[in-house]
Motif scaffolding. Structure first.
Motif, short mmCIF file in Angstrom:
data_model
loop_
_atom_site.label_atom_id
_atom_site.label_comp_id
_atom_site.label_asym_id
_atom_site.label_seq_id
_atom_site.Cartn_x
_atom_site.Cartn_y
_atom_site.Cartn_z
N HIS A 1 54.06 177.82 94.97
CA HIS A 1 52.70 177.67 95.49
C HIS A 1 51.69 178.11 94.44
N HIS A 2 50.52 177.50 94.49
CA HIS A 2 49.40 177.91 93.66
C HIS A 2 48.39 178.60 94.56
N TYR A 3 47.73 179.62 94.03
CA TYR A 3 46.74 180.33 94.84
C TYR A 3 45.69 180.94 93.94
N MET A 4 44.62 181.41 94.57
CA MET A 4 43.56 182.11 93.85
C MET A 4 43.11 183.30 94.66
N LEU A 5 42.74 184.32 93.97
CA LEU A 5 42.17 185.53 94.54
C LEU A 5 40.68 185.52 94.17
N ALA B 1 56.75 185.79 104.71
CA ALA B 1 55.44 186.43 104.74
C ALA B 1 55.26 187.22 103.44
N LYS B 2 54.05 187.31 102.98
CA LYS B 2 53.77 188.06 101.75
C LYS B 2 52.50 188.87 101.95
N ILE B 3 52.53 190.08 101.44
CA ILE B 3 51.34 190.93 101.45
C ILE B 3 50.66 190.78 100.10
N PHE B 4 49.42 190.36 100.12
CA PHE B 4 48.62 190.26 98.91
C PHE B 4 47.73 191.50 98.85
N ARG B 5 47.70 192.15 97.67
CA ARG B 5 46.89 193.35 97.49
C ARG B 5 46.03 193.20 96.24
N TRP B 6 44.86 193.85 96.29
CA TRP B 6 43.98 193.88 95.14
C TRP B 6 43.31 195.23 95.08
N VAL C 1 45.55 178.52 87.40
CA VAL C 1 45.56 179.11 88.74
C VAL C 1 46.78 180.02 88.81
N LEU C 2 46.82 180.87 89.82
CA LEU C 2 47.92 181.82 89.97
C LEU C 2 49.11 181.14 90.65
N MET C 3 50.31 181.59 90.32
CA MET C 3 51.52 181.02 90.90
C MET C 3 52.25 182.04 91.76
N LEU C 4 52.87 181.53 92.83
CA LEU C 4 53.72 182.32 93.70
C LEU C 4 55.01 181.55 93.86
N ASP D 1 34.04 188.47 95.59
CA ASP D 1 32.64 188.04 95.70
C ASP D 1 32.48 186.57 95.32
N GLY D 2 33.46 185.75 95.72
CA GLY D 2 33.40 184.30 95.51
C GLY D 2 33.84 183.82 94.15
N LYS D 3 34.21 184.75 93.25
CA LYS D 3 34.61 184.35 91.89
C LYS D 3 36.10 184.62 91.70
N PRO D 4 36.82 183.69 91.03
CA PRO D 4 38.26 183.89 90.82
C PRO D 4 38.53 185.06 89.89
N VAL D 5 39.55 185.83 90.24
CA VAL D 5 39.97 186.96 89.41
C VAL D 5 41.48 186.89 89.23
N TYR D 6 41.95 187.56 88.20
CA TYR D 6 43.38 187.59 87.90
C TYR D 6 44.09 188.56 88.84
N ASP D 7 45.24 188.14 89.36
CA ASP D 7 46.07 188.99 90.20
C ASP D 7 47.23 189.46 89.34
N LYS D 8 47.27 190.76 89.03
CA LYS D 8 48.32 191.27 88.14
C LYS D 8 49.71 191.22 88.76
N THR D 9 49.80 190.93 90.07
CA THR D 9 51.11 190.83 90.71
C THR D 9 51.57 189.37 90.88
N CYS D 10 50.83 188.41 90.33
CA CYS D 10 51.23 187.01 90.47
C CYS D 10 52.49 186.74 89.67
N ASP D 11 53.17 185.66 90.01
CA ASP D 11 54.42 185.30 89.33
C ASP D 11 54.20 184.53 88.04
N GLY D 12 52.99 184.12 87.79
CA GLY D 12 52.69 183.38 86.57
C GLY D 12 51.40 182.61 86.72
N LEU D 13 51.08 181.83 85.70
CA LEU D 13 49.88 180.99 85.71
C LEU D 13 50.31 179.54 85.62
#
Length: 145
Positions: free
Chosen positions: A97-101, A43-48, A137-140, A104-116
Motif C-alpha cells: 500500500h501507498h500512504y501519506m502522513l 490492523a496497523k497503528i500509525f504514530r507520529w 510516497v510512503l510504502m506499507l 497541518d495539511g502538508k506531507p511529512v516523512y514517516d520514519k516508521t514507513c517500509d520504504g518510499l
C-alpha cells in the motif's frame, strides 16, 4: 434394511432408477473464498511524534492511503506519550500500500514507513514528498496473520 438405515438419519432412500440429487451445501465455494479474502486483512497503528527541536504542536495530523481510498483519518494526540496515533483496521493483506502522513495539511516523512515509492495516479501525486531522487510516497508492505 436400507429403509431402516435411511429412517435413522431422517432421510428416505433414493428411488430405484431415479438420478441422485445433490443436497444443497451450507456455503458455496465462492462464498468460502470471499470469506477468506475478507479475513485476509490486518490492523496497523500509525504514530507520529514532533521532530527533535520542534515544540509547537500542529493543529492536525492525518493519515490516508490506498488502504482507505485516500480518505483522511485524523490521528489523536496522546499527551502522556506526546505523540499522535490512529489505528486503521481492515487493511487488505497480500499487497503493498501507498500512504501519506499529513501534518497541518502538508506531507511529512514517516520514519516508521517500509520504504518510499514513486507516486501513481492523481491521489498520490497530490500528496507526494519531494526527495533528492524525485517525488515519493510512503510504502506499507502487506502483513498476514
Amino acid at each position: 434394511m436400507f429403509q431402516t438405515f435411511g429412517n435413522l438419519f431422517n432421510r428416505t432412500p433414493p428411488q430405484k432408477g431415479a438420478p441422485p440429487v445433490r443436497e444443497p451445501s451450507s456455503s458455496s465455494p465462492i462464498q468460502r473464498s470471499d470469506e477468506v479474502q475478507k479475513r485476509a486483512s490486518f490492523a496497523k497503528i500509525f504514530r507520529w511524534r514532533l521532530p527533535e527541536g520542534q515544540s509547537e504542536a500542529p493543529k492536525t495530523v492525518e493519515i490516508m492511503g490506498s488502504f482507505n481510498r485516500w480518505q483522511k483519518v485524523p490521528l489523536h494526540r496522546d499527551g502522556v506519550l506526546d505523540s499522535w496515533h490512529a489505528t486503521i483496521h481492515h487493511i487488505p493483506a497480500k499487497k503493498t500500500h501507498h500512504y501519506m502522513l499529513l501534518v497541518d495539511g502538508k506531507p511529512v516523512y514517516d520514519k516508521t514507513c517500509d520504504g518510499l515509492a514513486v507516486p501513481h495516479g492523481p491521489e498520490e501525486e497530490q500528496f507526494q514528498l519531494m526527495t533528492d531522487k524525485g517525488p515519493r510516497v510512503l510504502m506499507l508492505f502487506s502483513q498476514t496473520k
